[in-house]
Design an enzyme around this catalytic site. Structure first.
Site, PDB file in Angstrom:
ATOM      1  N   SER A  45      43.923 -35.046 -30.137  1.00 42.96           N
ATOM      2  CA  SER A  45      45.158 -34.312 -29.446  1.00 42.96           C
ATOM      3  C   SER A  45      45.599 -33.108 -30.226  1.00 42.96           C
ATOM      4  O   SER A  45      46.500 -32.491 -29.729  1.00 42.96           O
ATOM      5  CB  SER A  45      46.238 -35.065 -29.224  1.00 42.96           C
ATOM      6  OG  SER A  45      45.655 -36.322 -28.499  1.00 42.96           O
ATOM      7  N   HIS A  49      52.028 -35.054 -35.684  1.00 39.26           N
ATOM      8  CA  HIS A  49      53.356 -35.779 -35.166  1.00 39.26           C
ATOM      9  C   HIS A  49      54.474 -35.652 -36.167  1.00 39.26           C
ATOM     10  O   HIS A  49      54.268 -35.673 -37.358  1.00 39.26           O
ATOM     11  CB  HIS A  49      52.525 -37.320 -35.196  1.00 39.26           C
ATOM     12  CG  HIS A  49      51.822 -37.504 -34.033  1.00 39.26           C
ATOM     13  ND1 HIS A  49      51.950 -37.786 -32.785  1.00 39.26           N
ATOM     14  CD2 HIS A  49      50.165 -37.594 -34.206  1.00 39.26           C
ATOM     15  CE1 HIS A  49      50.844 -37.902 -32.110  1.00 39.26           C
ATOM     16  NE2 HIS A  49      49.844 -37.694 -33.225  1.00 39.26           N
ATOM     17  N   CYS A 437      34.313 -19.491 -18.490  1.00 36.60           N
ATOM     18  CA  CYS A 437      32.761 -19.406 -18.092  1.00 36.60           C
ATOM     19  C   CYS A 437      31.827 -20.412 -19.156  1.00 36.60           C
ATOM     20  O   CYS A 437      30.822 -20.665 -18.855  1.00 36.60           O
ATOM     21  CB  CYS A 437      32.230 -18.100 -17.974  1.00 36.60           C
ATOM     22  SG  CYS A 437      31.451 -17.491 -19.621  1.00 36.60           S
TER      23      CYS A 437
HETATM   24  C1  LIG Z   1      41.550 -39.558 -28.834  1.00 37.19           C
HETATM   25  C2  LIG Z   1      42.190 -39.095 -30.214  1.00 37.19           C
HETATM   26  C3  LIG Z   1      43.387 -38.507 -30.337  1.00 37.19           C
HETATM   27  C4  LIG Z   1      43.642 -38.243 -31.678  1.00 37.19           C
HETATM   28  N1  LIG Z   1      44.936 -37.404 -31.854  1.00 37.19           N
HETATM   29  C5  LIG Z   1      45.553 -37.250 -32.928  1.00 37.19           C
HETATM   30  C6  LIG Z   1      46.702 -36.354 -33.096  1.00 37.19           C
HETATM   31  O1  LIG Z   1      47.274 -35.796 -31.970  1.00 37.19           O
HETATM   32  N2  LIG Z   1      47.298 -36.312 -34.017  1.00 37.19           N
HETATM   33  C7  LIG Z   1      46.835 -36.885 -35.168  1.00 37.19           C
HETATM   34  O2  LIG Z   1      47.439 -36.820 -36.465  1.00 37.19           O
HETATM   35  N3  LIG Z   1      45.601 -37.777 -35.398  1.00 37.19           N
HETATM   36  C8  LIG Z   1      45.180 -37.615 -34.052  1.00 37.19           C
HETATM   37  N4  LIG Z   1      43.938 -38.404 -34.135  1.00 37.19           N
HETATM   38  C9  LIG Z   1      43.395 -39.018 -35.119  1.00 37.19           C
HETATM   39  C10 LIG Z   1      42.714 -37.886 -35.988  1.00 37.19           C
HETATM   40  O3  LIG Z   1      41.774 -36.961 -35.057  1.00 37.19           O
HETATM   41  C11 LIG Z   1      41.781 -38.544 -37.074  1.00 37.19           C
HETATM   42  O4  LIG Z   1      42.571 -39.263 -38.024  1.00 37.19           O
HETATM   43  C12 LIG Z   1      40.893 -37.737 -38.210  1.00 37.19           C
HETATM   44  O5  LIG Z   1      40.203 -36.723 -37.152  1.00 37.19           O
HETATM   45  C13 LIG Z   1      40.041 -38.475 -38.796  1.00 37.19           C
HETATM   46  O6  LIG Z   1      39.309 -37.743 -39.590  1.00 37.19           O
HETATM   47  P1  LIG Z   1      38.203 -38.122 -40.667  1.00 37.19           P
HETATM   48  O7  LIG Z   1      37.733 -36.899 -41.342  1.00 37.19           O
HETATM   49  O8  LIG Z   1      38.798 -39.342 -41.255  1.00 37.19           O
HETATM   50  O9  LIG Z   1      36.886 -38.375 -39.792  1.00 37.19           O
HETATM   51  P2  LIG Z   1      35.799 -37.680 -38.895  1.00 37.19           P
HETATM   52  O10 LIG Z   1      36.428 -36.319 -38.651  1.00 37.19           O
HETATM   53  O11 LIG Z   1      35.143 -38.542 -38.049  1.00 37.19           O
HETATM   54  O12 LIG Z   1      34.875 -37.396 -40.120  1.00 37.19           O
HETATM   55  C14 LIG Z   1      34.033 -38.154 -40.606  1.00 37.19           C
HETATM   56  C15 LIG Z   1      32.638 -37.595 -41.011  1.00 37.19           C
HETATM   57  O13 LIG Z   1      31.772 -38.256 -41.803  1.00 37.19           O
HETATM   58  C16 LIG Z   1      30.591 -38.181 -41.349  1.00 37.19           C
HETATM   59  N5  LIG Z   1      29.854 -39.129 -41.801  1.00 37.19           N
HETATM   60  C17 LIG Z   1      29.749 -40.503 -41.269  1.00 37.19           C
HETATM   61  N6  LIG Z   1      28.906 -41.212 -41.945  1.00 37.19           N
HETATM   62  C18 LIG Z   1      28.320 -40.443 -42.805  1.00 37.19           C
HETATM   63  C19 LIG Z   1      26.995 -40.580 -43.555  1.00 37.19           C
HETATM   64  N7  LIG Z   1      26.514 -41.925 -43.732  1.00 37.19           N
HETATM   65  N8  LIG Z   1      26.544 -39.701 -44.367  1.00 37.19           N
HETATM   66  C20 LIG Z   1      27.315 -38.571 -44.346  1.00 37.19           C
HETATM   67  N9  LIG Z   1      28.230 -38.302 -43.389  1.00 37.19           N
HETATM   68  C21 LIG Z   1      28.734 -39.305 -42.802  1.00 37.19           C
HETATM   69  C22 LIG Z   1      30.629 -37.921 -39.924  1.00 37.19           C
HETATM   70  O14 LIG Z   1      29.537 -37.021 -39.456  1.00 37.19           O
HETATM   71  C23 LIG Z   1      31.928 -37.138 -40.014  1.00 37.19           C
HETATM   72  O15 LIG Z   1      31.823 -35.571 -39.876  1.00 37.19           O
HETATM   73  C24 LIG Z   1      43.298 -38.657 -32.736  1.00 37.19           C
HETATM   74  C25 LIG Z   1      42.027 -39.225 -32.612  1.00 37.19           C
HETATM   75  C26 LIG Z   1      41.377 -39.612 -31.396  1.00 37.19           C
HETATM   76  C27 LIG Z   1      40.040 -40.253 -31.432  1.00 37.19           C
END
Ligand SMILES: Cc1cc2nc3c(=O)[nH]c(=O)nc-3n(C[C@H](O)[C@H](O)[C@H](O)COP(=O)(O)OP(=O)(O)OC[C@H]3O[C@@H](n4cnc5c(N)ncnc54)[C@H](O)[C@@H]3O)c2cc1C
Length: 479
Positions: A45, A49, A437
């Site tokens: 989103s 927050h 588009c």
């Molecule tokens: C529907 C939805 C709404 C949300 N809204 C909000 C919001 O409004 N505000 C907010 O604060 N948070 C929100 N969140 C939460 C927020 O999006 C996440 O907390 C955040 O994006 C998590 O980031 P991350 O880096 O942990 O995960 P990710 O972005 O998933 O990154 C993890 C990375 O690890 C890589 N990876 C996985 N396995 C391996 C492997 N074996 N080897 C190498 N690379 C690997 C993946 O490819 C990926 O790029 C929302 C989440 C969702 C799904």
């Protein structure tokens, strides 16, 4: 040997990489996909927050409250769009006004500033389009919106500018613990490293289980959205939440930093960690639910829909700690919402934890926190436009007519550190194809530019993920 290897280049991994680059360390950032921010970070989103929502005493509450005020500085340094537009949690009954009171109290405990409970007239003065069902709201003026993938890409670029080694297309498949280090096996190479930071999003449990016995599980919880055209960007100026109920947080309506409108998400536990399909049934639910917030949601202006996967931890809270079974292996797991809002504070905490554990980190005097600014051609004045076209005529060629993006901007997005390699990579960095588009007209031109700049054949240019080829060959043999 690397000092630190970070697995996963989402918002968490890229924030940690940049934060670690403040020290004179050898740092690797491994990502299985062909671009930064291709996981949950590209489908959420986009809200920073305020911090009243998470239960007091949890890591979610702590890092959300600390993270929110950090966004002004980091987004300024990295030239990323961020707007503090405020949020309203809407109540639709007197019972829900009581829930708002509880949220207000929780916000007070979490030390969130300037919260206020408003009556219907006060809400209407801020957002005139709210529906007839709204009886009041909790106002949180410190809530904001950000470009989430733009932020992760900018963090990665700035980390690489500061000597972090970003390795895309490197999926970690095995990790071997040695006496004082680890060997990480990817599909491409082996890497030796002293510390490992697991930021693998929905796969964080799989990574943890490579070095330790299972101690938590990550359940993918899918959420689906609509995106409305910019022409509807003024239906709300604030983030509009619905009052949470036993059934969940409700559906949101909010503007994006680029003045589109986002509507969603729903919440659905699924099994497949790659399933980001949208479904008719769930989008219909989102559509219906949003009508409670605004009376006239213009669904005839939907330009696209998408889904993201929350990394729901079995522990119910963020897991940010060194594994007690595997020294030097740090889990940053279960980072569901408010993970984006908490990310800068999580990164600072993890880096301080590592620094204290190791005791030998030295500050990098040459660390530069500033990313070279992006040129947004249409935001320049006439004089500036003439000047830049004189220097580089590619800024005089508009490629995307929906968003008014020039060839110069596209080329720059490809040639930066951590630059675009795919059609969607260009789209997320400088927006050709984000308009009405959806790339129907500018797509082939962007592919040509990508192929030219990367020295590749146009049939090798992919849309997004590794095998998402767009062209299969030439329709005519050019002789
Ligand atoms: C529907 C939805 C709404 C949300 N809204 C909000 C919001 O409004 N505000 C907010 O604060 N948070 C929100 N969140 C939460 C927020 O999006 C996440 O907390 C955040 O994006 C998590 O980031 P991350 O880096 O942990 O995960 P990710 O972005 O998933 O990154 C993890 C990375 O690890 C890589 N990876 C996985 N396995 C391996 C492997 N074996 N080897 C190498 N690379 C690997 C993946 O490819 C990926 O790029 C929302 C989440 C969702 C799904």
């Amino acid at each position: 040997m690397y000092d630190v290897t970070i697995i996963g280049a989402g918002i968490i991994g890229t924030f940690i990489a940049r934060e670690l680059a403040r020290y004179t360390l050898r740092i690797a950032l491994l990502e299985k996909d062909n671009d930064v921010a291709n996981g949950t970070t590209k489908a959420n989103s986009a809200i920073i927050h305020a911090g009243y929502d998470a239960k007091s005493g949890t890591l979610k509450a702590k890092f959300n409250a600390l993270g929110n005020p950090m966004f002004d500085k980091v987004c300024e340094e990295l030239d990323v769009p961020f707007k503090r537009i405020g949020s309203l949690v809407l109540a639709f009954s007197e019972d829900q006004m009581e829930t708002l009171g509880e949220l207000y109290e929780q916000g007070r405990q979490n030390k969130i500033p300037d919260l206020r409970i408003l009556n219907r007239d006060e809400v209407k003065a801020i957002e005139p389009n709210i529906s007839e069902y709204v009886v009041g709201a909790l106002h949180a003026p410190t809530a904001g919106i950000v470009g989430p993938w733009e932020l992760a890409m900018a963090l990665a670029e700035n980390a690489v500018d500061n000597n972090v080694d970003l390795m895309l297309n490197n999926e970690v498949i095995k990790i071997e613990k040695q006496e004082d280090s680890y060997v990480i096996f990817t599909n491409e190479q082996q890497i030796k490293t002293k510390y490992v930071i697991n930021c693998a999003g929905v796969y964080a449990d799989n990574l943890h289980n490579m070095v330790a016995k299972p101690s938590f599980e990550i359940i993918p919880r899918r959420g689906q959205y609509f995106v409305l055209d910019k022409s509807e960007g003024n239906i709300t100026n604030s983030i509009l939440f619905q009052c949470p109920t036993k059934l969940g947080k409700g559906v949101l309506v909010l503007p994006t930093v680029h003045e589109n409108i986002l509507i969603g998400p729903d919440a659905e536990d699924i099994e497949n960690k790659e399933n980001t399909e949208t479904t008719e049934e769930r989008l219909c639910y989102v559509m219906e639910a949003s009508r409670k917030t605004l009376s006239n949601v213009p669904f005839n202006s939907v330009i696209t829909s998408f889904a993201g996967l929350r990394a729901k931890p079995s522990t119910e809270d963020f897991i940010i700690e060194e594994s007690n079974q595997s020294k030097g292996f740090i889990n940053v797991a279960g980072i569901e919402s408010p993970g984006l809002s908490a990310a800068p504070a999580i990164a600072e905490y993890v880096v301080n934890m590592l620094r204290d554990m190791d005791g030998s980190f030295k500050l990098n005097e040459e660390f530069n926190p500033i990313r070279r600014k992006m040129t947004v051609f249409m935001a320049l004045n006439e004089e500036e436009k003439k000047e830049i076209i004189k220097k580089d005529p590619r800024y005089g060629r508009v490629i995307c007519r929906c968003e008014n993006i020039t060839e110069g901007e596209i080329v720059d997005s490809i040639n930066r550190n951590a630059g675009a390699r795919t059609f969607d990579g260009v789209k997320r960095r400088v927006r050709p194809g984000m308009g009405r588009c959806q790339g129907g007209f500018c797509g082939p031109r962007v592919m040509e530019i990508l192929a030219r700049e990367l020295g590749e054949d146009i049939v090798d240019i992919v849309k997004d993920s590794k095998k998402s080829y767009i062209a299969t060959g030439l329709t005519k043999n050019n002789v």
